[in-house]
Motif scaffolding. Structure first.
Motif, PDB file in Angstrom:
ATOM      1  N   GLU A 130      -0.666  48.286 -17.932  1.00 60.79           N
ATOM      2  CA  GLU A 130      -1.469  49.097 -17.097  1.00 60.79           C
ATOM      3  C   GLU A 130      -2.843  48.830 -17.062  1.00 60.79           C
ATOM      4  O   GLU A 130      -3.541  48.648 -18.055  1.00 60.79           O
ATOM      5  CB  GLU A 130      -0.937  50.699 -17.608  1.00 60.79           C
ATOM      6  N   LEU A 131      -3.373  48.918 -15.777  1.00 59.93           N
ATOM      7  CA  LEU A 131      -4.902  48.733 -15.891  1.00 59.93           C
ATOM      8  C   LEU A 131      -5.512  50.133 -15.913  1.00 59.93           C
ATOM      9  O   LEU A 131      -5.226  50.909 -14.872  1.00 59.93           O
ATOM     10  CB  LEU A 131      -5.180  47.845 -14.767  1.00 59.93           C
ATOM     11  N   VAL A 132      -6.556  50.567 -16.801  1.00 60.19           N
ATOM     12  CA  VAL A 132      -6.800  51.783 -16.828  1.00 60.19           C
ATOM     13  C   VAL A 132      -8.238  52.201 -16.385  1.00 60.19           C
ATOM     14  O   VAL A 132      -8.469  53.012 -15.738  1.00 60.19           O
ATOM     15  CB  VAL A 132      -6.629  52.407 -18.484  1.00 60.19           C
ATOM     16  N   ASN A 133      -9.133  51.300 -16.898  1.00 61.23           N
ATOM     17  CA  ASN A 133     -10.543  51.345 -16.310  1.00 61.23           C
ATOM     18  C   ASN A 133     -11.050  49.836 -15.965  1.00 61.23           C
ATOM     19  O   ASN A 133     -10.718  48.787 -16.395  1.00 61.23           O
ATOM     20  CB  ASN A 133     -11.488  51.972 -17.640  1.00 61.23           C
ATOM     21  N   LEU A 134     -11.958  49.932 -14.968  1.00 66.46           N
ATOM     22  CA  LEU A 134     -12.906  48.699 -14.614  1.00 66.46           C
ATOM     23  C   LEU A 134     -14.435  48.936 -15.160  1.00 66.46           C
ATOM     24  O   LEU A 134     -14.959  50.153 -15.101  1.00 66.46           O
ATOM     25  CB  LEU A 134     -13.038  48.589 -13.251  1.00 66.46           C
ATOM     26  N   ARG A 135     -14.896  47.995 -15.513  1.00 66.11           N
ATOM     27  CA  ARG A 135     -16.381  47.821 -15.872  1.00 66.11           C
ATOM     28  C   ARG A 135     -16.985  46.696 -15.473  1.00 66.11           C
ATOM     29  O   ARG A 135     -16.530  45.631 -15.534  1.00 66.11           O
ATOM     30  CB  ARG A 135     -16.239  47.829 -17.747  1.00 66.11           C
ATOM     31  N   VAL A 136     -18.196  46.943 -15.302  1.00 70.27           N
ATOM     32  CA  VAL A 136     -19.037  46.022 -14.710  1.00 70.27           C
ATOM     33  C   VAL A 136     -20.318  45.959 -15.550  1.00 70.27           C
ATOM     34  O   VAL A 136     -21.015  47.217 -15.656  1.00 70.27           O
ATOM     35  CB  VAL A 136     -19.588  46.028 -13.342  1.00 70.27           C
ATOM     36  N   VAL A 137     -20.831  44.766 -16.043  1.00 65.50           N
ATOM     37  CA  VAL A 137     -22.128  44.868 -16.966  1.00 65.50           C
ATOM     38  C   VAL A 137     -23.032  43.920 -16.036  1.00 65.50           C
ATOM     39  O   VAL A 137     -22.806  42.642 -15.582  1.00 65.50           O
ATOM     40  CB  VAL A 137     -21.960  44.383 -18.248  1.00 65.50           C
ATOM     41  N   VAL A 138     -24.220  44.086 -15.832  1.00 62.90           N
ATOM     42  CA  VAL A 138     -25.324  43.362 -15.124  1.00 62.90           C
ATOM     43  C   VAL A 138     -26.475  43.119 -16.213  1.00 62.90           C
ATOM     44  O   VAL A 138     -26.997  43.901 -16.666  1.00 62.90           O
ATOM     45  CB  VAL A 138     -25.865  43.984 -13.793  1.00 62.90           C
ATOM     46  N   LEU A 139     -26.888  41.916 -16.271  1.00 61.20           N
ATOM     47  CA  LEU A 139     -27.665  41.539 -17.278  1.00 61.20           C
ATOM     48  C   LEU A 139     -28.856  40.735 -16.872  1.00 61.20           C
ATOM     49  O   LEU A 139     -28.667  39.821 -15.856  1.00 61.20           O
ATOM     50  CB  LEU A 139     -27.061  40.799 -18.418  1.00 61.20           C
ATOM     51  N   HIS A 140     -30.030  40.878 -17.206  1.00 62.80           N
ATOM     52  CA  HIS A 140     -31.095  39.879 -17.395  1.00 62.80           C
ATOM     53  C   HIS A 140     -31.419  39.532 -18.607  1.00 62.80           C
ATOM     54  O   HIS A 140     -31.968  40.394 -19.526  1.00 62.80           O
ATOM     55  CB  HIS A 140     -32.468  40.553 -16.610  1.00 62.80           C
ATOM     56  N   GLU A 141     -31.138  38.147 -19.019  1.00 64.49           N
ATOM     57  CA  GLU A 141     -31.534  37.801 -20.466  1.00 64.49           C
ATOM     58  C   GLU A 141     -32.854  37.883 -20.776  1.00 64.49           C
ATOM     59  O   GLU A 141     -33.561  37.545 -19.764  1.00 64.49           O
ATOM     60  CB  GLU A 141     -30.660  36.489 -20.567  1.00 64.49           C
ATOM     61  N   GLY A 142     -33.010  38.019 -22.081  1.00 66.69           N
ATOM     62  CA  GLY A 142     -34.567  37.966 -22.465  1.00 66.69           C
ATOM     63  C   GLY A 142     -34.726  36.553 -22.880  1.00 66.69           C
ATOM     64  O   GLY A 142     -33.913  35.629 -22.664  1.00 66.69           O
TER      65      GLY A 142
ATOM     66  N   GLY B 113      -1.838  54.929 -26.316  1.00 62.51           N
ATOM     67  CA  GLY B 113      -2.472  56.003 -26.253  1.00 62.51           C
ATOM     68  C   GLY B 113      -4.060  55.429 -26.047  1.00 62.51           C
ATOM     69  O   GLY B 113      -4.936  56.248 -25.568  1.00 62.51           O
ATOM     70  N   TYR B 114      -4.401  54.036 -26.461  1.00 60.37           N
ATOM     71  CA  TYR B 114      -5.656  53.470 -26.325  1.00 60.37           C
ATOM     72  C   TYR B 114      -5.529  52.084 -25.781  1.00 60.37           C
ATOM     73  O   TYR B 114      -4.819  51.670 -25.691  1.00 60.37           O
ATOM     74  CB  TYR B 114      -6.395  53.747 -27.769  1.00 60.37           C
ATOM     75  N   GLU B 115      -6.731  51.727 -25.213  1.00 61.57           N
ATOM     76  CA  GLU B 115      -6.686  50.619 -24.497  1.00 61.57           C
ATOM     77  C   GLU B 115      -7.451  49.289 -25.428  1.00 61.57           C
ATOM     78  O   GLU B 115      -8.313  49.706 -26.169  1.00 61.57           O
ATOM     79  CB  GLU B 115      -7.501  50.754 -23.162  1.00 61.57           C
ATOM     80  N   MET B 116      -7.530  48.177 -24.592  1.00 59.37           N
ATOM     81  CA  MET B 116      -8.525  47.131 -25.206  1.00 59.37           C
ATOM     82  C   MET B 116      -9.068  46.671 -23.918  1.00 59.37           C
ATOM     83  O   MET B 116      -8.581  46.392 -22.798  1.00 59.37           O
ATOM     84  CB  MET B 116      -7.439  45.917 -25.539  1.00 59.37           C
TER      85      MET B 116
ATOM     86  N   ALA C  50     -11.816  44.934 -17.883  1.00 59.57           N
ATOM     87  CA  ALA C  50     -11.035  45.767 -17.533  1.00 59.57           C
ATOM     88  C   ALA C  50     -10.385  46.093 -18.824  1.00 59.57           C
ATOM     89  O   ALA C  50     -10.127  45.539 -19.669  1.00 59.57           O
ATOM     90  CB  ALA C  50      -9.688  44.896 -16.541  1.00 59.57           C
ATOM     91  N   ASP C  51      -9.932  47.486 -18.914  1.00 62.85           N
ATOM     92  CA  ASP C  51      -9.431  48.101 -20.175  1.00 62.85           C
ATOM     93  C   ASP C  51      -7.835  48.203 -19.548  1.00 62.85           C
ATOM     94  O   ASP C  51      -7.460  48.966 -18.571  1.00 62.85           O
ATOM     95  CB  ASP C  51      -9.843  49.498 -20.066  1.00 62.85           C
ATOM     96  N   CYS C  52      -7.111  47.437 -20.657  1.00 62.69           N
ATOM     97  CA  CYS C  52      -5.729  47.519 -20.288  1.00 62.69           C
ATOM     98  C   CYS C  52      -4.960  48.066 -21.402  1.00 62.69           C
ATOM     99  O   CYS C  52      -5.353  47.934 -22.820  1.00 62.69           O
ATOM    100  CB  CYS C  52      -5.123  45.984 -20.125  1.00 62.69           C
TER     101      CYS C  52
END
Length: 665
Positions: free
Chosen positions: A575-587, A526-529, A518-520
């Motif tokens: 404030e919660l600004v953006n949501l992110r999802v990462v899907v991985l197949h490890e090498g 002005g910018y998120e973490m 989550a970007d909060c």
């Protein structure tokens, strides 16, 4: 067998990882006129069938640097046609009033305004059929090579973009159409529009290059081709062709992935990394065992807000040319000798002094040791080139060479500070991991410049980027804007907001591991973490954000530093600004150390010049050091793909992985 290929400005590196994790390394000279020739030569030298080939490419980066992309028509909301020129009304350089931002990738005459408008709550001005037909007709008459579509609030209400993108694809078959709700469904219209324009600008050249490369790989029987993205994962050629902008930092990302694997092997989760090759040096960070990402930045001066590993590039490679400026000061870079003709010591016709020539004159490099197949070093040619700098440092060769490496080191130290200190991170709490063909020569001086007390020199440092490519995970990133105050949310709200992103990500990469972020920010920032989400409870997300904010910036929003009911120390709301999802197949996990590492003593010694002083350094075989061996500086470690320098006051031991872990005494 998985093979990673890193095509650099001077050398092409290839690393193969066998099913049992064993590593094979190959280095050949890059062929600038057609990089695929060097790639083919490296592949031809490998033994065994290649199942997967992972490629880190600079095709997108070079197209942006050289402005060799497609002619783009931008379709946007009427009244906002000048957005790319207005930018954010900031200066390119705060104290340089004459410096301008690079021009946008689209000509002003190729911007088409459309009568439509959406706001945060829905449609304000409908897109009529007549207006849609008019806009499509204008775009057709402009005869573009690619089209970018970016309407206001399309990240939340994409209906108008969907309609005009479908009409353009039908009217202009074979012409790529990039729509912002598909490329970057996030708020901030300038960054979203710029990123969508970059995507359209790059798609034709990236798709053509990858199609040609894939066909060549198939002819060689080298199996499946995968392409590294800026975020450190890989895509199929078809997926990369539709995500061309995500390849803008494809090349450097592989090295950071390799550094993460080395850090994991030696138990160092926090790393400051430096990849010094022939043309440039790339600084980056690994925190908590993960590469530090940055969602907004610029490549070649063009804003690009896609997920990417944080990388700061400076012109300080082994081939960077030294010169004396008008004021008599010694400068290094940005011009590079490249692969052809290369540094003077390569014997290919180069006659201008470079960092590699300086290292050879100081005897850090051995003229008897080849850098690649046919590249032998000529010390006399290096010294002739250094003499062209005239009376710098009194005209004495070792003093000139010392000055060149000092200037190059200062340039790289600034890059390392920009990715760490400038972001509120203390490099003294990390270990430095230098790699690339020239990086390990500068590890000690850079660590001392930043007050660091630990250095990790990886096995096969000159080919670490290629190894990172070979071991890289398949990856899918999904993003969505979600502007809500955490105090107004319930757990079910967050779970429901993540659901469509999870569904789309797992559909594209079934069976992959899922990470959520989550970007909060504090309201008013002005910018998120970006923080990890392991629990959908809003209070838990807020606690993670506050802890990360405190670790990064030393406070949690207020002078008191405590946590109030609304969020920060003075009651600021999160404030919660953006949501992110990462899907991985490890090498696959590489087996770094081979079975033939049995060297326990130096093979020789030789005099070198170090910071203006002549000292005697022990000489070790870097690739054959036995686990548990200890050594002290001054020492030279000669490997097949790189050379390392251990300066006085540094002592190290060889980890069972083959990495050399140094500590300052």
């Amino acid at each position: 067998m998985r093979v990673g290929v890193d095509i650099g400005g001077t050398f092409t590196d290839l690393v193969a990882i066998a099913p049992d994790g064993e590593i094979a390394v190959r280095k050949v000279a890059t062929t600038p006129s057609d990089p695929s020739v060097g790639l083919g030569r490296a592949l031809d030298a490998m033994k065994g069938a290649v199942d997967v080939l992972i490629h880190g490419t600079t095709i997108a980066t070079n197209a942006l640097l050289e402005r060799r992309g497609a002619r783009v028509v931008l379709v946007t909301t009427r009244g906002f046609e000048d957005l790319l020129w207005l930018r954010r009304q900031d200066r390119a350089a705060l104290y340089d009033l004459a410096r301008d931002h690079p021009p946008p990738l689209v000509a002003r005459a190729d911007v088409v305004g459309v009568a439509e408008r959406a706001g945060p709550t829905g449609v304000i001005e409908p897109l009529t059929g007549e207006e849609l037909a008019r806009a499509v007709g204008v775009v057709r008459r402009l005869a573009p090579e690619a089209v970018a579509v970016a309407f206001l609030f399309a990240f939340r209400h994409p209906e108008h973009e969907q309609g005009i993108a479908a009409a353009l694809r039908e009217a202009l078959p074979g012409i790529p159409v990039a729509a912002s709700h598909e490329v970057l469904p996030m708020f901030r219209e300038f960054e979203r529009t710029s990123t969508t324009t970059v995507e359209a600008y790059l798609r034709p050249c990236v798709s053509t290059y990858l199609s040609r490369l894939e066909a060549d790989i198939r002819r060689r029987g080298a199996g499946t081709l995968r392409v590294m993205t800026s975020s450190g994962g890989t895509l199929s050629p078809q997926g990369a062709g539709l995500r061309a902008a995500s390849l803008a930092l494809s090349g450097p990302a592989g090295g950071v992935v390799g550094a993460r694997l080395i850090g994991e092997a030696v138990g160092r989760p926090d790393l400051l990394t430096l990849d010094m090759g022939g043309t440039s040096a790339d600084a980056s960070l690994v925190r908590g065992g993960l590469p530090l990402g940055e969602g907004a930045g610029a490549v070649a001066g063009v804003p690009l807000a896609l997920p990417a590993i944080l990388i700061e590039t400076v012109s300080a490679g082994g081939g960077s040319i030294a010169r004396v400026d008008e004021g008599g000061a010694l400068k290094v870079g940005p011009e590079s000798a490249g692969a052809i003709p290369g540094p003077a010591c390569y014997g290919r016709g180069g006659d201008r002094p470079t960092v590699t020539d300086a290292c050879l004159a100081l005897r850090w490099l051995d003229a008897q040791h080849p850098l690649a197949d046919e590249v032998r070093l000529d010390r006399e040619a290096a010294e002739r080139a250094l003499r062209t700098l005239g009376t710098v440092a009194g005209g004495e060769i070792s003093a000139i060479a010392s000055g060149i490496v000092a200037v190059a080191g200062a340039v790289m130290a600034r890059a390392l500070k920009r990715v760490s200190v400038a972001r509120g991170l203390d490099p003294r709490r990390m270990a430095l991991l230098p790699f690339g063909g020239a990086g390990p020569l500068f590890g000690c001086v850079l660590a001392e410049a930043l007050g660091m007390r630990a250095i990790v020199i990886p096995p096969h440092p000159g080919a670490l980027s290629a190894m990172g490519l070979a071991a890289a995970a398949e990856r899918v990133d999904r993003i969505a804007s979600f502007h809500r105050l955490l105090d107004d949310l319930r757990t079910a709200d967050i779970t429901g907001a993540f659901a469509p992103l999870l569904e789309e990500g797992t559909r594209q990469l079934p069976g992959g591991a899922v990470l959520r972020y989550a970007d909060c920010r504090f309201v008013g920032q002005g910018y998120e973490m970006t923080v990890p989400v392991t629990d959908d409870n809003p209070r838990r997300i807020r606690d993670v954000f506050l802890a990360e904010h405190r670790a990064r910036f030393g406070h949690t929003g207020g002078a008191g530093g405590g946590v109030g009911g609304g969020g920060g120390g003075d009651g600021q709301t999160v404030e919660l600004v953006n949501l992110r999802v990462v899907v991985l197949h490890e090498g696959p996990a590489p087996r770094f150390a081979g079975d033939r590492r049995d060297v326990r003593h130096p093979g020789a010694s030789r005099p070198i010049t170090l910071r203006g002083q002549r000292v005697t350094a022990s000489v070790w075989a870097l690739d054959e050091l036995a686990p548990g061996v200890t050594l002290s500086g001054p020492a030279i470690l000669v490997g097949r793909d790189a050379t390392a320098l251990v300066e006085p006051e540094w002592r190290g031991s060889v980890h069972e992985s083959g990495a050399l872990v140094l500590e300052r005494t």
